[in-house]
Design an enzyme around this catalytic site. Structure first.
Site, PDB file in Angstrom:
ATOM      1  N   ASP A 175       0.850  -1.190   0.000  1.00 47.01           N
ATOM      2  CA  ASP A 175       0.000   0.000   0.000  1.00 47.01           C
ATOM      3  C   ASP A 175       0.882   1.235   0.000  1.00 47.01           C
ATOM      4  OD1 ASP A 175       0.571   0.522   2.734  1.00 47.01           O
ATOM      5  OD2 ASP A 175      -1.123  -0.711   3.385  1.00 47.01           O
ATOM      6  N   HIS A 214     -11.883   1.059  11.720  1.00 48.10           N
ATOM      7  CA  HIS A 214     -12.559  -0.205  12.027  1.00 48.10           C
ATOM      8  C   HIS A 214     -12.471  -0.554  13.521  1.00 48.10           C
ATOM      9  CE1 HIS A 214     -14.075  -4.222  11.629  1.00 48.10           C
ATOM     10  NE2 HIS A 214     -12.955  -4.726  12.103  1.00 48.10           N
ATOM     11  N   HIS A 238     -18.850  -6.623  16.475  1.00 43.99           N
ATOM     12  CA  HIS A 238     -19.059  -6.568  15.021  1.00 43.99           C
ATOM     13  C   HIS A 238     -20.536  -6.753  14.663  1.00 43.99           C
ATOM     14  CE1 HIS A 238     -14.758  -7.296  15.324  1.00 43.99           C
ATOM     15  NE2 HIS A 238     -14.614  -6.990  14.058  1.00 43.99           N
ATOM     16  N   LYS A 279     -10.575 -15.130   5.433  1.00 48.12           N
ATOM     17  CA  LYS A 279     -11.456 -14.357   4.546  1.00 48.12           C
ATOM     18  C   LYS A 279     -10.734 -13.252   3.786  1.00 48.12           C
ATOM     19  CE  LYS A 279     -14.476 -13.452   7.956  1.00 48.12           C
ATOM     20  NZ  LYS A 279     -15.731 -13.120   8.664  1.00 48.12           N
ATOM     21  N   GLU A 294      -9.677   2.642   3.209  1.00 44.64           N
ATOM     22  CA  GLU A 294     -10.950   1.917   3.291  1.00 44.64           C
ATOM     23  C   GLU A 294     -11.943   2.429   2.232  1.00 44.64           C
ATOM     24  OE1 GLU A 294     -11.433  -0.584   5.975  1.00 44.64           O
ATOM     25  OE2 GLU A 294     -13.071  -1.059   4.615  1.00 44.64           O
ATOM     26  N   LEU A 323       5.766  -2.174  12.940  1.00 47.46           N
ATOM     27  CA  LEU A 323       4.908  -1.336  13.795  1.00 47.46           C
ATOM     28  C   LEU A 323       5.605  -0.036  14.213  1.00 47.46           C
ATOM     29  CD1 LEU A 323       3.175  -4.011  16.077  1.00 47.46           C
ATOM     30  CD2 LEU A 323       2.487  -3.151  13.835  1.00 47.46           C
TER      31      LEU A 323
HETATM   32  N1  LIG Z   1      -9.858 -10.675   6.274  1.00 42.24           N
HETATM   33  C1  LIG Z   1     -10.315 -10.529   7.496  1.00 42.24           C
HETATM   34  O1  LIG Z   1     -10.877 -11.450   8.094  1.00 42.24           O
HETATM   35  C2  LIG Z   1     -10.157  -9.228   8.186  1.00 42.24           C
HETATM   36  C3  LIG Z   1     -10.077  -9.181   9.579  1.00 42.24           C
HETATM   37  C4  LIG Z   1      -9.938  -7.940  10.187  1.00 42.24           C
HETATM   38  C5  LIG Z   1      -9.872  -6.791   9.400  1.00 42.24           C
HETATM   39  N2  LIG Z   1      -9.952  -6.889   8.047  1.00 42.24           N
HETATM   40  C6  LIG Z   1      -9.891  -5.692   7.228  1.00 42.24           C
HETATM   41  O2  LIG Z   1      -8.711  -4.961   7.531  1.00 42.24           O
HETATM   42  C7  LIG Z   1      -8.941  -3.595   7.236  1.00 42.24           C
HETATM   43  C8  LIG Z   1      -8.328  -2.767   8.322  1.00 42.24           C
HETATM   44  O3  LIG Z   1      -6.947  -3.015   8.323  1.00 42.24           O
HETATM   45  P1  LIG Z   1      -5.891  -2.014   8.981  1.00 42.24           P
HETATM   46  O4  LIG Z   1      -6.362  -1.621  10.309  1.00 42.24           O
HETATM   47  O5  LIG Z   1      -4.576  -2.637   8.808  1.00 42.24           O
HETATM   48  O6  LIG Z   1      -6.066  -0.689   8.121  1.00 42.24           O
HETATM   49  P2  LIG Z   1      -5.387  -0.156   6.780  1.00 42.24           P
HETATM   50  O7  LIG Z   1      -5.074  -1.242   5.850  1.00 42.24           O
HETATM   51  O8  LIG Z   1      -6.286   0.943   6.326  1.00 42.24           O
HETATM   52  O9  LIG Z   1      -4.010   0.485   7.282  1.00 42.24           O
HETATM   53  C9  LIG Z   1      -4.021   1.654   8.022  1.00 42.24           C
HETATM   54  C10 LIG Z   1      -3.071   2.701   7.456  1.00 42.24           C
HETATM   55  O10 LIG Z   1      -1.759   2.387   7.866  1.00 42.24           O
HETATM   56  C11 LIG Z   1      -0.886   2.385   6.733  1.00 42.24           C
HETATM   57  N3  LIG Z   1       0.183   1.449   7.066  1.00 42.24           N
HETATM   58  C12 LIG Z   1       0.160   0.115   6.980  1.00 42.24           C
HETATM   59  N4  LIG Z   1       1.298  -0.409   7.485  1.00 42.24           N
HETATM   60  C13 LIG Z   1       2.066   0.632   7.887  1.00 42.24           C
HETATM   61  C14 LIG Z   1       3.353   0.738   8.488  1.00 42.24           C
HETATM   62  N5  LIG Z   1       4.062  -0.345   8.841  1.00 42.24           N
HETATM   63  N6  LIG Z   1       3.841   1.969   8.756  1.00 42.24           N
HETATM   64  C15 LIG Z   1       3.106   3.074   8.458  1.00 42.24           C
HETATM   65  N7  LIG Z   1       1.888   3.046   7.899  1.00 42.24           N
HETATM   66  C16 LIG Z   1       1.360   1.819   7.621  1.00 42.24           C
HETATM   67  C17 LIG Z   1      -1.788   2.005   5.584  1.00 42.24           C
HETATM   68  O11 LIG Z   1      -1.265   2.451   4.356  1.00 42.24           O
HETATM   69  C18 LIG Z   1      -3.059   2.755   5.947  1.00 42.24           C
HETATM   70  O12 LIG Z   1      -2.946   4.098   5.560  1.00 42.24           O
HETATM   71  C19 LIG Z   1     -10.434  -3.430   7.104  1.00 42.24           C
HETATM   72  O13 LIG Z   1     -10.734  -3.172   5.751  1.00 42.24           O
HETATM   73  C20 LIG Z   1     -11.015  -4.749   7.516  1.00 42.24           C
HETATM   74  O14 LIG Z   1     -12.165  -5.096   6.791  1.00 42.24           O
HETATM   75  C21 LIG Z   1     -10.080  -8.072   7.445  1.00 42.24           C
HETATM   76 ZN   LIG Z   2     -12.825  -6.608  12.982  1.00 42.18          ZN
END
Ligand SMILES: NC(=O)c1ccc[n+]([C@@H]2O[C@H](COP(=O)([O-])OP(=O)(O)OC[C@H]3O[C@@H](n4cnc5c(N)ncnc54)[C@H](O)[C@@H]3O)[C@@H](O)[C@H]2O)c1
Ligand SMILES: [Zn+2]
Length: 393
Positions: free
Chosen positions: A55, A280, A264, A156, A86, A184
């Site tokens: 990303d 989220h 959820h 998923k 998102e 992180l």
């Molecule tokens: N498949 C599943 O079962 C499942 C489970 C839980 C969540 N999800 C999905 O995950 C999404 C949420 O994921 P998220 O919380 O990771 O959000 P995200 O993917 O939007 O990431 C958050 C932000 O952090 C940035 N980022 C990522 N890694 C980084 C790093 N190491 N350093 C700096 N910036 C970084 C990303 O570019 C983004 O801007 C939701 O769309 C949700 O539906 C899916």
């Molecule tokens: Zn969740």
């Protein structure tokens, strides 16, 4: 023999598909000496060209390191950068990834794409991989806290569709997920807090000890960006272990009574309506508190339990109130959509105590209205108590 039976026939095909996938912690994934990213899924070393999807944040922070890693290992890559927000999580992005896979001449098995980034991007790539040639393997590298404790174990994939969260998707776990805590270091603080929303959820329905760790160390873990070994290891590992235990026996969700759905039930629609205001994990935390107040109303939890949950959420920097949780029409619409998702039943998880879950199936709009006003009261009271504790300090 009758006419009908002579003219009809039936075959039944039955097969089983064994599923095995691994989630591995490996520190220093981008260190050229570390071969985890390159190892083929059968563990053989491989130099086949790879599509690497990241990303935009990962491209910005780690783009050069990623290129240097593959260069040092003499592996040609096509680096494809996806918008990780998102709001853009949709089929258009899936098609973009599919075009990238096609342009690179991705093979059926032996050069699986590697996805490095947040949960949004991982879900998009996962869906694309499940469609390409009707399904190819891929390697998943979650780089946010939420990604590392939650998406990492998930089977998923999904994208948003017509205003509904993850309405389109598939069950197609990647054979390998690699977790490196070092990512992180660069995650924005709000995103770390967001990940804490899912960890808090897991603690509330399953793991009192995890809840106590959050209560005592949660704020420090965020300050230290989970970089110090010790409690950070324990919190992340307990969260992943909890997910594994909950998902493995019900991976295809044939049973729609799921404790991990805690937080959820109302949040999916609230989150989509509030985009981009609520993340989220933030929407999940709000739903956790709302559902805790529902459990209070039913007599499962005491007021001091609810106060404790609110206090910990505050300490983790998560929101404890949002106007959506006072909008009964929205809450009822959210629950009604969740009921469709749970095939006609509410199966609403609530805490039976901190660290255990039970399910409700008879919640009414009237009860939601009462819970909303009690939630506001609990949150106001805890704010006043917090302020008075500070003034006495
Ligand atoms: N498949 C599943 O079962 C499942 C489970 C839980 C969540 N999800 C999905 O995950 C999404 C949420 O994921 P998220 O919380 O990771 O959000 P995200 O993917 O939007 O990431 C958050 C932000 O952090 C940035 N980022 C990522 N890694 C980084 C790093 N190491 N350093 C700096 N910036 C970084 C990303 O570019 C983004 O801007 C939701 O769309 C949700 O539906 C899916
Ligand atoms: Zn969740």
């Amino acid at each position: 023999m009758s006419q009908v039976s002579m003219r009809s026939a039936q075959w039944e095909i039955s097969a089983t598909l064994p599923v095995r996938y691994e989630v591995v912690e490996s520190v220093g994934l981008l260190d050229p000496q570390n071969q985890s990213l390159l190892r083929r899924l059968d563990n053989a070393a491989s130099n086949a060209p790879r599509v690497v999807v990241v990303d935009d944040a990962i491209a910005r922070f780690y783009g050069d390191q990623i290129k240097a890693y593959f260069e040092a290992n003499r592996v040609e890559i096509n680096l494809f950068v996806l918008n990780g927000s998102e709001q853009h999580k949709g089929m258009d992005q899936v098609l973009d990834v599919l075009s990238a896979l096609n342009a690179a001449g991705t093979q059926r098995v032996s050069n699986p794409p590697i996805a490095i980034g947040g949960g949004v991007m991982l879900d998009v790539v996962g869906l694309a991989a499940s469609l390409y040639r009707r399904g190819i393997p891929y390697v998943r590298v979650p780089t946010t806290l939420l990604g590392q404790v939650d998406v990492s174990v998930a089977a998923k994939t999904g994208v948003n569709f017509e205003g509904y969260r993850n309405r389109l998707g598939s069950y197609s776990p990647p054979p390998r997920t690699l977790i490196d805590r070092k990512f992180l270091e660069t995650v924005p603080e709000r995103q770390l807090r967001n990940g804490m929303g899912e960890i808090l959820k897991m603690s509330l329905i399953k793991d009192l000890m995890l809840f106590e760790l959050l209560e005592e160390h949660g704020a420090d873990l965020i300050d230290q960006r989970f970089q110090r070994p010790g409690v950070a290891d324990e919190v992340i590992r307990r969260s992943i272990q909890g997910m594994v235990e909950e998902l493995e026996p019900n991976l295809w969700e044939r049973n729609l009574i799921r404790a991990v759905d805690y937080g959820h039930s109302f949040s999916p629609l609230v989150e989509m309506r509030a985009l981009p205001e609520l993340l989220h994990g933030e929407a999940v935390a709000l739903d956790c508190i709302f559902s805790a107040v529902l459990a209070l109303r039913r007599g499962f939890l005491s007021r001091s339990d609810v106060d404790r949950v609110i206090r910990v959420a505050r300490r983790l920097g998560l929101p404890v109130w949002h106007p959506s949780f006072g909008d009964v029409d929205l809450l009822w619409a959210a629950l009604s959509d969740t009921v469709r998702h749970r095939d006609g039943a509410q199966n609403l998880p609530v805490m039976s105590r901190i660290g255990a879950a039970r399910f409700l199936n008879d919640v009414t709009p009237g009860e939601l209205a009462e819970v909303a006003s009690v939630m506001l009261q609990c949150v106001d009271d805890s704010q006043e108590r917090g302020a008075s504790a500070e003034s006495h300090a």
